[in-house]
Motif scaffolding. Structure first.
Motif, PDB file in Angstrom:
ATOM      1  N   ILE A   7       0.833  -1.187   0.000  1.00 45.78           N
ATOM      2  CA  ILE A   7       0.000   0.000   0.000  1.00 45.78           C
ATOM      3  C   ILE A   7       0.873   1.244   0.000  1.00 45.78           C
ATOM      4  O   ILE A   7       1.734   1.410   0.855  1.00 45.78           O
ATOM      5  CB  ILE A   7      -0.917   0.040   1.247  1.00 45.78           C
ATOM      6  N   CYS A   8       0.660   2.121  -0.978  1.00 44.99           N
ATOM      7  CA  CYS A   8       1.395   3.382  -1.080  1.00 44.99           C
ATOM      8  C   CYS A   8       0.553   4.505  -0.486  1.00 44.99           C
ATOM      9  O   CYS A   8      -0.544   4.756  -0.959  1.00 44.99           O
ATOM     10  CB  CYS A   8       1.678   3.718  -2.541  1.00 44.99           C
ATOM     11  N   GLY A   9       1.096   5.142   0.516  1.00 45.87           N
ATOM     12  CA  GLY A   9       0.455   6.322   1.068  1.00 45.87           C
ATOM     13  C   GLY A   9       0.986   7.566   0.374  1.00 45.87           C
ATOM     14  O   GLY A   9       1.899   7.495  -0.458  1.00 45.87           O
ATOM     15  N   LYS A  10       0.443   8.704   0.727  1.00 45.05           N
ATOM     16  CA  LYS A  10       0.875   9.961   0.110  1.00 45.05           C
ATOM     17  C   LYS A  10       2.351  10.252   0.364  1.00 45.05           C
ATOM     18  O   LYS A  10       3.013  10.889  -0.447  1.00 45.05           O
ATOM     19  CB  LYS A  10       0.026  11.122   0.632  1.00 45.05           C
ATOM     20  N   LYS A  11       2.871   9.785   1.480  1.00 45.40           N
ATOM     21  CA  LYS A  11       4.248  10.092   1.843  1.00 45.40           C
ATOM     22  C   LYS A  11       5.208   8.915   1.649  1.00 45.40           C
ATOM     23  O   LYS A  11       6.342   8.964   2.112  1.00 45.40           O
ATOM     24  CB  LYS A  11       4.309  10.574   3.291  1.00 45.40           C
ATOM     25  N   THR A  12       4.764   7.864   0.975  1.00 47.57           N
ATOM     26  CA  THR A  12       5.636   6.715   0.737  1.00 47.57           C
ATOM     27  C   THR A  12       6.742   7.117  -0.240  1.00 47.57           C
ATOM     28  O   THR A  12       6.459   7.592  -1.340  1.00 47.57           O
ATOM     29  CB  THR A  12       4.850   5.525   0.168  1.00 47.57           C
ATOM     30  N   SER A  13       7.972   6.905   0.162  1.00 47.25           N
ATOM     31  CA  SER A  13       9.098   7.279  -0.702  1.00 47.25           C
ATOM     32  C   SER A  13       9.348   6.194  -1.747  1.00 47.25           C
ATOM     33  O   SER A  13       8.951   5.035  -1.578  1.00 47.25           O
ATOM     34  CB  SER A  13      10.364   7.481   0.130  1.00 47.25           C
ATOM     35  N   ASP A  14      10.013   6.572  -2.809  1.00 49.56           N
ATOM     36  CA  ASP A  14      10.362   5.613  -3.856  1.00 49.56           C
ATOM     37  C   ASP A  14      11.239   4.496  -3.307  1.00 49.56           C
ATOM     38  O   ASP A  14      11.079   3.337  -3.678  1.00 49.56           O
ATOM     39  CB  ASP A  14      11.071   6.316  -5.018  1.00 49.56           C
ATOM     40  N   ILE A  15      12.157   4.839  -2.404  1.00 53.31           N
ATOM     41  CA  ILE A  15      13.053   3.821  -1.842  1.00 53.31           C
ATOM     42  C   ILE A  15      12.281   2.842  -0.963  1.00 53.31           C
ATOM     43  O   ILE A  15      12.545   1.638  -0.976  1.00 53.31           O
ATOM     44  CB  ILE A  15      14.255   4.446  -1.088  1.00 53.31           C
ATOM     45  N   THR A  19      12.059  -1.072  -1.843  1.00 51.22           N
ATOM     46  CA  THR A  19      12.499  -2.031  -0.827  1.00 51.22           C
ATOM     47  C   THR A  19      11.390  -3.023  -0.501  1.00 51.22           C
ATOM     48  O   THR A  19      11.631  -4.228  -0.368  1.00 51.22           O
ATOM     49  CB  THR A  19      12.937  -1.287   0.455  1.00 51.22           C
ATOM     50  N   SER A  20      10.173  -2.537  -0.417  1.00 51.23           N
ATOM     51  CA  SER A  20       9.022  -3.404  -0.122  1.00 51.23           C
ATOM     52  C   SER A  20       8.785  -4.416  -1.236  1.00 51.23           C
ATOM     53  O   SER A  20       8.545  -5.599  -0.968  1.00 51.23           O
ATOM     54  CB  SER A  20       7.765  -2.568   0.084  1.00 51.23           C
ATOM     55  N   VAL A  21       8.874  -3.962  -2.466  1.00 55.12           N
ATOM     56  CA  VAL A  21       8.680  -4.866  -3.607  1.00 55.12           C
ATOM     57  C   VAL A  21       9.790  -5.910  -3.637  1.00 55.12           C
ATOM     58  O   VAL A  21       9.538  -7.109  -3.834  1.00 55.12           O
ATOM     59  CB  VAL A  21       8.608  -4.079  -4.933  1.00 55.12           C
TER      60      VAL A  21
END
Length: 84
Positions: A7-15, A19-21
């Motif tokens: 889940i990507c929130g508004k403040k989820t960084s690309d890194i 890393t999660s993927v």
């Protein structure tokens, strides 16, 4: 279950996302990235699946056949649809 929702929130960084993927793949999961929102992906899809199953049963399709199709599709099923 192989599917893993990230889940990507508004403040989820690309890194953080990358890393999660990578972690999901490392533990042999199939990651899907979705935006934050009500129900996420799986819950929305499951609602449609269960609704359509209800219509199929109403049209006379054997519940055991529906269950078999759901399991063949890859969804875990703890309890048969036809069990009461």
């Amino acid at each position: 279950m192989q599917l893993l929702e990230i889940i990507c929130g508004k403040k989820t960084s690309d890194i953080s996302l990358a890393t999660s993927v990578a972690f999901a793949r490392a533990i042999r999961k199939v990651p899907i990235v979705v935006n934050d929102g009500p129900g996420f992906y799986v819950s929305r899809q499951l609602g449609g699946l269960l609704g359509e199953s209800t219509f199929l049963i109403g049209e006379g399709v054997d519940a055991a056949r529906i269950e078999e199709a759901v399991v063949d599709f890859g969804l875990p099923w703890d309890r048969p649809l036809w069990a009461t």
